[in-house]
Design an enzyme around this catalytic site. Structure first.
Site, mmCIF file in Angstrom:
data_model
loop_
_atom_site.group_PDB
_atom_site.id
_atom_site.type_symbol
_atom_site.label_atom_id
_atom_site.label_comp_id
_atom_site.label_asym_id
_atom_site.label_seq_id
_atom_site.Cartn_x
_atom_site.Cartn_y
_atom_site.Cartn_z
ATOM 1 N N LYS A 118 0.852 -1.200 0.000
ATOM 2 C CA LYS A 118 0.000 0.000 0.000
ATOM 3 C C LYS A 118 0.889 1.252 0.000
ATOM 4 O O LYS A 118 1.933 1.268 0.683
ATOM 5 C CB LYS A 118 -0.894 -0.031 1.239
ATOM 6 C CG LYS A 118 -1.952 1.062 1.293
ATOM 7 C CD LYS A 118 -2.890 0.851 2.477
ATOM 8 C CE LYS A 118 -3.977 1.899 2.561
ATOM 9 N NZ LYS A 118 -4.910 1.664 3.675
ATOM 10 N N SER B 235 -9.826 1.499 2.567
ATOM 11 C CA SER B 235 -8.951 2.290 1.737
ATOM 12 C C SER B 235 -7.826 1.502 1.062
ATOM 13 O O SER B 235 -7.235 1.993 0.111
ATOM 14 C CB SER B 235 -8.322 3.399 2.579
ATOM 15 O OG SER B 235 -7.448 2.864 3.553
ATOM 16 N N SER C 215 -9.938 -0.759 6.752
ATOM 17 C CA SER C 215 -9.357 -0.604 5.418
ATOM 18 C C SER C 215 -8.671 -1.822 4.818
ATOM 19 O O SER C 215 -8.412 -1.835 3.623
ATOM 20 C CB SER C 215 -8.386 0.565 5.413
ATOM 21 O OG SER C 215 -9.122 1.740 5.303
HETATM 22 N N1 GLN Z 1 -13.265 4.106 6.248
HETATM 23 C C1 GLN Z 1 -12.580 4.434 7.442
HETATM 24 C C2 GLN Z 1 -12.166 5.873 7.403
HETATM 25 O O1 GLN Z 1 -12.388 6.494 6.429
HETATM 26 C C3 GLN Z 1 -11.425 3.532 7.652
HETATM 27 C C4 GLN Z 1 -10.238 3.889 6.873
HETATM 28 C C5 GLN Z 1 -9.045 3.044 7.223
HETATM 29 O O2 GLN Z 1 -9.171 1.994 7.859
HETATM 30 N N2 GLN Z 1 -7.878 3.542 6.859
HETATM 31 O O3 GLN Z 1 -11.611 6.386 8.333
#
Ligand code: GLN
Length: 454
Positions: free
Chosen positions: A60, A135, A159
């Protein structure tokens, strides 16, 4: 991309594997299906040998890999080249793994669907017009599309698990503090955790066994029981599963979960009981104030002087919302009111989870209680928040959880989340490995489910 030029530095076994993946990327990442899983493809030479020899791993774009571009899918860090390896990358290299490149993601890991990336959304390789989930969109899509053996993602509120669920692959959020965060560009330090994404539970366990462990560079990291890869293959006996009682809107999603759990009960004689977790409905309202505050604080270094461009000048609306929200919540006049309130509920939830895990070995639910939307569709914030309604509570309490694919509805993969107590990652993987093969093989399952829908 010239595949041949990339390959000259690698040994024979690795070369074959790498060649296969590079050709697939060439065919379908920017051309063909246009999955857009990668932001940079640049295999890193590695002559070491170990547990990951020959394995091709995507990373990532918020994890530093020396010499590669760690952009967080943002214009802010568009040209930022990592000067060092994150601790997890060092461990992967020491075990012979080959990093193939950096994956697409929601900008600074802020998002649910993979659409907030400054470099375009990632398509879902299984259902090409749908979002891949975020994400860690590119990492999950890269595994699902056959671009690599495994990948690293980061999980602050879901994510790793959300995109793994939507792309039909396995994703693990390890117990907080058991994997070093050194070299991860943080989104919310007290929730962030790096974890593996793979095609099956055994591969995910293998990658986790390499990256886990105490690291002097991460002050909160702790020693944890080293995962025994042989043990993962033995389903545990005499366990008690808590089937989460949660109002999942689409009945078909809960039905698949119930069906598989019923099969597990018959096959392994596990005990199953429904469980309600008090205050679970407060998780989202607890998660976001904490995320906004910590994200605001962590982005203050992107002021345009040392790294890249000033974040507020170039970021997308979701990142800006969090920065402005975080700056508002932390204003002196509020005297920490909102943040402290969120921390109180966090403690409340931790207590409830402790109680639940005194009674149960794991809690099972859908990973995501809804279907992924079409790329570009405008959905309400409430609907967006639903993506991690069941994953973010696990980050709030610091436990471990895994998402495994258990079926499909109209060709859309459905993931099951299995959450365990803190430091019970091995038990979680054993349960997941036991459940993984249930429901028949994929083709039979799809036929059966399609028939059921008619
Ligand atoms: N969707 C969640 C957020 O926007 C989780 C994102 C993540 O785990 N990086 O914060």
């Amino acid at each position: 991309m010239n595949v041949k030029n990339f390959l000259i530095h690698f040994n024979m076994d690795t070369k074959q594997n790498l060649k296969k993946y590079l050709q697939e990327i060439e065919k379908n990442d920017k051309k063909g299906k246009k999955i857009n899983a990668f932001l940079q493809v640049k295999p890193v030479e590695n002559t070491k040998k170990g547990k990951l020899t020959g394995k091709i791993i995507a990373v990532k774009s918020n994890i530093n890999v020396k010499g590669l571009n760690c952009s967080c899918a943002s214009k802010t860090l568009e040209n930022y080249q990592s000067p060092y390896d994150a601790s997890v990358i060092k461990r992967i290299k020491d075990e012979g793994g080959i990093i193939i490149g950096m994956t697409n993601m929601d900008e600074f890991a802020c998002g649910w669907s993979g659409e907030t990336s400054a470099f375009g959304p990632t398509r879902n390789p299984v259902k090409i017009d749908l979002v891949s989930g975020g994400s860690s969109s590119g990492s999950a899509a890269a595994v699902a599309a056959g671009f690599c053996d495994m990948a690293l993602g980061s999980d602050t509120g879901g994510s790793i698990r959300v995109p793994s669920s939507h792309c039909g692959v396995v994703g693990v959020k390890p117990t907080y503090s058991t994997v070093s965060r050194y070299g991860l560009i943080d989104m919310c330090m007290s929730f962030d955790q790096i974890g593996p994404i793979a095609k099956n539970v055994s591969d995910a366990a293998l990658l986790l066994s390499v990256i886990q462990g105490k690291d002097d560079c991460d002050a909160i990291s702790q020693e944890s029981k080293i995962i025994d890869l042989k043990k993962i293959e033995e389903p545990p006996k005499k366990i008690k599963i808590g089937l989460l009682d949660f109002p999942v809107k689409d009945k078909r999603i809960q039905d698949i979960i119930d069906k598989i759990i019923d099969e597990a009960k018959k096959k392994y004689k596990w005990k199953i009981e429904k469980v309600k977790i008090p205050y679970l409905d407060l998780a989202i309202a607890t998660y976001y104030p904490i995320v906004y505050v910590e994200f605001f604080s962590s982005t203050r270094r992107f002021d345009g002087r040392k790294y890249g461009k000033k974040i507020e000048d170039v970021c997308g609306p979701e990142v800006l919302r969090r920065i402005l929200g975080g700056s508002e919540i932390t204003k002196a006049e509020y005297k920490g009111r909102h943040y402290n309130q969120a921390l109180k509920v966090r403690t409340l939830l931790q207590k409830e989870f402790e109680k639940v895990f005194k009674k149960f070995d794991c809690i099972v639910s859908p990973t995501v209680p809804k279907f992924p939307h079409k790329i570009g569709d405008k959905i309400s914030s409430e609907e967006m928040f639903q993506y991690d309604a069941l994953t973010c509570p696990i980050n709030i309490v610091g436990n471990c959880a895994i998402s495994i694919p258990i079926g499909e509805i109209k060709g859309i993969p459905i993931g099951m989340q299995i959450a365990c107590d803190r430091f019970q990652d091995e038990l979680m993987l054993r349960i997941a490995r036991g459940i993984e093969g249930l429901g028949g093989d994929r083709e039979k399952r799809v036929m059966r489910e399609e028939k059921a829908l008619k």
